[in-house]
Structures are given as C-alpha cells and as structure tokens.
Design a protein around this motif. Structure first.
Motif, PDB file in Angstrom:
ATOM      1  N   TRP A   1      27.678  46.970  43.579  1.00 30.28           N
ATOM      2  CA  TRP A   1      26.250  46.660  43.558  1.00 30.28           C
ATOM      3  C   TRP A   1      25.489  47.703  42.755  1.00 30.28           C
ATOM      4  CZ3 TRP A   1      23.484  43.109  47.062  1.00 30.28           C
ATOM      5  CH2 TRP A   1      24.345  42.295  47.809  1.00 30.28           C
TER       6      TRP A   1
ATOM      7  N   LEU B   1      20.762  43.964  42.199  1.00 31.88           N
ATOM      8  CA  LEU B   1      19.666  43.701  43.139  1.00 31.88           C
ATOM      9  C   LEU B   1      18.442  44.465  42.676  1.00 31.88           C
ATOM     10  CD1 LEU B   1      18.363  42.692  45.770  1.00 31.88           C
ATOM     11  CD2 LEU B   1      19.431  44.649  46.933  1.00 31.88           C
TER      12      LEU B   1
ATOM     13  N   LEU C   1      20.001  39.253  42.041  1.00 32.16           N
ATOM     14  CA  LEU C   1      19.139  39.000  43.190  1.00 32.16           C
ATOM     15  C   LEU C   1      17.832  39.755  43.006  1.00 32.16           C
ATOM     16  CD1 LEU C   1      21.723  39.500  46.109  1.00 32.16           C
ATOM     17  CD2 LEU C   1      21.242  37.422  44.806  1.00 32.16           C
TER      18      LEU C   1
ATOM     19  N   TRP D   1      14.334  40.961  45.084  1.00 34.62           N
ATOM     20  CA  TRP D   1      13.672  41.112  46.378  1.00 34.62           C
ATOM     21  C   TRP D   1      12.299  41.716  46.122  1.00 34.62           C
ATOM     22  CZ3 TRP D   1      15.920  44.317  51.088  1.00 34.62           C
ATOM     23  CH2 TRP D   1      15.175  44.017  52.236  1.00 34.62           C
TER      24      TRP D   1
ATOM     25  N   LEU E   1      21.698  39.578  52.216  1.00 37.66           N
ATOM     26  CA  LEU E   1      21.891  39.769  50.784  1.00 37.66           C
ATOM     27  C   LEU E   1      23.350  39.612  50.383  1.00 37.66           C
ATOM     28  CD1 LEU E   1      19.475  42.798  50.341  1.00 37.66           C
ATOM     29  CD2 LEU E   1      19.122  40.493  49.435  1.00 37.66           C
TER      30      LEU E   1
END
Length: 624
Positions: free
Chosen positions: A318, A373, A390, A392, A611
C-alpha cells in the motif's frame, strides 16, 4: 488552476527520451488563438469528401504535395483545406503558396486547427491528416472509404519503428494506451516493409477505443467540435471517441502510413479530466497495467499491458498519499497522525504500507504498489495506473470535483451528506467512511496515567487546537459565557484569559489525557465540512477517551453518532447551558460503555478492514 491552490492546514501537533517533455508556449508564436468550437451544428453535405490538412507551424513542407494528392483522389474540385497550428513551441515559418489556407494565422493546438477547419461545414466524409504524415491519393481514398461508415484511423509508424495503432483504454486515471513500445530502430527499407505488410490485405481487422493519430476519417453527419487540450494524442482520442459514440460503431484501424514526427506529450489536469470521463467504459484486454515514467507537469502516466492472471495477494503493498509536506514543516499536520494510525491498522491486517507526503505523490518505483490510497485533504493526487486506486475524502470536500472522483476505482468520504450528494451529482458511487480514532491512544484510563492532567484539566472545559490565525467561535463563545476554560495550542495568548492558557503544544498521549480528564471538550468544524456531514476525528477521539464533547452543528450528526455524550450548541445560550457545571452528563460507567462501542465501531482497525475488502474486490475485478 483552482485545483492546485493550497490553504495552509492547521499545523498544530496537538490538532487533530523515453519521456517527452511538456513544453511552454513559444515566444515566437505571438499568442495563437484558441478555437474552442463552432457555432451550432456544422453544415454537412450528404456527398463528397472534405480533406482537412492540419499543419504544425514549422512543418509545412509536405503540404503542396498533399493538396495534389487530395485533388487526384477526389477530383480537381475537391474540398481541400489547410489550417496551421502551434504546438511544442513551434516557430512560425512562411506558408507555402498553392495551399488552400482557411485562415492566415496559426491557431493554438491541433484541436483548434480541427475546429477552425470544419466550422464552415463539411461534406459527407471528413478526412483529417497532419502534415507530418505522408499520404498519396490511394492513402486518402482508403481513409475516406473507412470514414464513410464510422471513425477510422490508419496504422501509423514513426521513423524509429514504434507504432501508433489507436488508443486502448485500460484504467481510470491513466492515459489511454497505444501500441507504442519502440522496436529496434529499423532502417528505411525495414520501415517500408512494415508499412507494406500492413497494406497487403492480410492484416487482421481491428477496432480500438479511439483514434490517437492525425490520420483519420469520419462521417460528416457525426461531427462534433474537438477539445482544445494541450496533449495531441488525448485531444484526438477524446474527439474521435465522441464522434464514434454518435455513430454507434467502434473506431476501425485500417491501412498503414508513416509519420515523421509527433508532438511531445503535455499532460495537465484538464487532460486527465478528459480521460477520466471514460472510467466506466469497458476495458480493452485484461485491464492489468504497469506504469511508465511520470509526465510533467501533473503526474499522469501512460501505461502498457501487464501479464494477466496474477493472483490477488493476501499481503498487498500500500501507498498512502497525504498532503503534508516533508520534514518538520509537515510533521504536525493532522494528516500525518491520521495516516500513521491507519497504516498501523493495515499492518495489523498483514499489509505492507508506506506513507508518501506531498513531494512523493509520484515515485519512480510506484509500479510496485498494489494499492494507492489517497487521503484527500488539500492536494489532488494523480492515481497510479499500476495499482488499485482508492480515494478517501476526509476534509476540504469543496475542492473535490466530479472528474476527480471518476479517476479512482473506489471513492469514500467521511461526510455522509456530501457522499450522497456527490454520488447523485457525479454518477460515481461514493461510500460513507467516517473518520476514526486509535483506542490504543484514546481510552478512558488515559487520565489516570497522568497526575498532571488530572490536576490541570480535570473538571474543566477543554479545547485542543490552534487559532487558525484567528479566534475560533466556539472558544470565543465559551469565554463569553464564563466557562472554566483551558485551551491547549499555539497562538491563544491575548485571545483567552491568562488563566485559560494551557500548553502551546501537546503530544498525542497528553491530548488523550486531557480529553479523558475534562468535564467537557469543545469541538468545531470548517463550514464546508459541517455542511457535508464530516464529523471531526476529534469527536471520535473524545468519545473513545470516555469524554463528553460539545460541538457546533454538523449535518446528519444524529444519524451517525446519536449518543448522550455528544451535544450540539446552536447558539451561545445553548452553549452556556451545556457548559454549566450543573448540567447532567452520563455516569463514568456509561461513558466507558460508549467508549468501548466507539473503539469497536470507529477505530482505524475497523476502517482498515473496509478499505482492505474494497482493495481486494477491485483487484479481482480489474484483473478478472
């Protein structure tokens, strides 16, 4: 551009040529005019062919021969036009005689050249060819035949042997991919043989997502204005795809031509936004990609296919992208603490995590990331086409555009009201994912571990945060109603009574102790966050500490935190009542029960599980 503006975030520690360069406009170009479209639908004759020759302002040498080829192909009265344009800071060279120029001056970019050339109407088929592409009368006839039925582009080879055979859309957030991997540079004869082989009738029929080279044709009835983007290939892709949509046919790849040069790639946010509009299109091939080197100035990257069938790993790599700058300047940003606590939660789930601050949003090795992310605060961050992406949104939601949402595989927002509105407005599902707390730091027993906190903050009204350059209304009102206030954070001297001044900076553990010891903790929100229902992470931290929080109004708050330890003060009068020492609040036992519930439902561990599930699902979908 507006998306690049940066407001200074509250920095209180305690507050919660493989790569072609983009080029600047040339001084020799004397501010070329942008032609963004044409008035009303273009007039179209049902029969005949219009040949539009677009010519970079320093590449006019082939035009006379191209005009002759067009008149040979379609008759001496053929509708042939030429428009010059400036690209790559190209100098303005003299216009050759015998060329039917539409206008005397060069326009700004190939999109403007197309619009200027077709504004007066076209015939049944429009053929567009750049002066860097050599064409004969036969070449033009083949293109026109393809354009009579739908959009067609010739296969194009460059002098180095690399191919441009149309755009294939692989991933949201990535530039459309073309078969442009350079082969071993052939000699002239080898290149000629490659082109001849593609013309001999044995090349299989092919369709692509869009045309990406200026050697194309289309039905005049489907004509729409071309976008004026700084990147030639994205301009042509966006334009040809829009035309193809009107014909209900895919773009066909036909014939073969050589091109002497092409424009350098210039990628900006507008280019990325144009591509992101296709995020829901069917993916060509496997949809699996590897990233190429970043392109200035914005960081969008071209992509190429990766080998399919890679199994989804349990232990993913990640990259968490945050807006905080590197070094001490950014160390106190709330984003840093937020990302660190989330990273810890992901690592407890077996993931490998790195945190990239503002200067590392695009890295040379980010093709190794399985998941990107973006914790969206101040900065818009380009997605990584080699990974699952992703988003957020946890703050500053007014800065997030619909096109930004479309560049990500999944989008989450900490404000349910904003998430619902963004979903309806953009057509992109935005899932509510509230902010969170770390129960290892914020817990009811925190106050008991510090005698100092129990002495200084116990039984008082506490606020932790900076002034943001001015007094905050919730603190001003607390002073006005005579609350027994204690304020921690920088800049408060002179704004609150001397007896209310606490520490100018508190480590996280001390913040937790202050929350656990206080009678009431004050909280407030930025206006756009309050309107979107973005509940501050301070609220979760206080509740997890077993504390009581009084906050300003937040849209939808009761729907997500209907708890007796959360109260809203809508006026100074209501605040005075809530801060009165005689106001009844739940017992310590009830607060501890609420804290346990918050720890279970609103921890970073809970958010990390959501997530991770999303990342795995998207990885499976994209590699399917």
């Amino acid at each position: 551009m507006a998306i690049f503006r940066r407001r200074r975030r509250d920095a209180t520690p305690s507050d919660p040529d493989a790569v072609q360069e983009a080029r600047h406009p040339s001084a020799t170009a004397a501010s070329p005019v942008r032609v963004a479209g044409f008035d009303g639908p273009a007039e179209v004759r049902q029969i005949g062919v219009t040949v539009l020759l677009v010519s970079r302002s320093d590449r006019h040498d082939r035009l006379p021969a191209m005009v002759t080829a067009a008149r040979t192909a379609f008759g001496p009265e053929a509708d042939v036009r030429a428009v010059a344009y400036v690209a790559d800071a190209s100098p303005l060279l003299p216009s050759p005689p015998g060329v039917p120029w539409v206008r005397p001056d060069a326009v700004d970019g190939i999109g403007s050249a197309v619009n200027a050339g077709v504004g007066g109407g076209v015939r049944g088929v429009l053929v567009v060819v750049d002066s860097t592409v050599g064409v004969t009368d036969q070449d033009l006839q083949v293109l026109a035949e393809a354009g009579a039925h739908g959009v067609g582009q010739a296969r194009v080879w460059l002098a180095d042997g690399s191919a441009r055979h149309g755009a294939r859309l692989l991933r949201p957030g990535a530039l459309p991919w073309s078969d442009d991997s350079a082969s071993v540079a052939p000699g002239d004869e080898e290149l000629r043989q490659m082109v001849l082989a593609a013309r001999d009738g044995t090349a299989p029929a092919a369709t692509v997502f869009a045309a990406d080279q200026p050697a194309l044709a289309m039905p005049g009835r489907a004509l729409v204005p071309a976008p004026c983007l700084p990147d030639e290939r994205t301009t042509l892709s966006a334009w040809s795809r829009a035309v193809a949509d009107r014909t209900d046919r895919d773009v066909a790849v036909v014939w073969a031509l050589e091109r002497s040069a092409e424009a350098g790639r210039t990628v900006d946010a507008a280019t990325v936004d144009a591509v992101s509009a296709w995020r829901d299109r069917a993916v060509d091939g496997t949809g699996s990609v590897v990233a190429g080197p970043p392109l200035p100035p914005w960081g969008a990257r071209p992509v190429a296919p990766a080998s399919p069938g890679v199994p989804a790993a349990e232990h993913l790599a990640w990259s968490i992208k945050i807006a905080a700058p590197a070094g001490p300047e950014g160390d106190g940003w709330g984003d840093v603490h937020f990302a660190a606590e989330l990273a810890g939660a992901l690592e407890r789930l077996g993931q490998r995590v790195r945190i990239d601050r503002r200067d590392a949003h695009v890295r040379d090795d980010d093709d190794a990331d399985d998941v990107t992310l973006v914790i969206r605060g101040l900065d818009r961050v380009p997605p990584n086409p080699a990974s699952v992406n992703l988003l957020w949104v946890i703050s500053h939601p007014d800065d997030v555009t619909d096109t930004e949402l479309r560049t990500f595989d999944r989008a989450f927002a900490a404000g349910p009201v904003w998430a619902a509105a963004a979903t309806e407005r953009s057509g992109v599902p935005v899932t509510t994912l509230l902010q969170a707390t770390d129960p290892a730091v914020f817990r009811p027993s925190a106050a008991a571990t510090s005698a100092a906190a129990a002495t200084e903050d116990a039984g008082r009204v506490v606020f932790v945060g900076s002034t943001r350059g001015t007094s905050r209304p919730v603190v001003t009102d607390a002073v006005a109603v005579g609350a027994d206030l204690r304020v921690h954070g920088p800049g408060w001297s002179g704004l609150v009574p001397a007896g209310a001044l606490g520490e100018s900076s508190l480590p996280r553990a001390e913040v937790a102790r202050a929350y656990a010891a206080a009678r009431v903790v004050l909280n407030d929100h930025w206006p756009d966050m309050a309107a979107g229902g973005f509940v501050s992470n301070r609220v979760f931290d206080v509740l997890a500490s077993g504390g009581v929080v009084v906050t300003d109004p937040v849209a939808g708050l009761s729907g997500v935190l209907d708890l007796p330890t959360v109260a809203v003060a809508r006026s100074r009068e209501e605040l005075a009542e809530l801060l009165d020492p005689a106001h009844p609040w739940p017992s310590p036992g009830d607060r501890a029960a609420i804290a346990a519930r918050i720890a279970a439902e609103h921890s970073f561990d809970a958010r990390a599980r959501v997530l991770l599930d999303a990342a795995r699902a998207e990885r499976t979908r994209l590699r399917g």
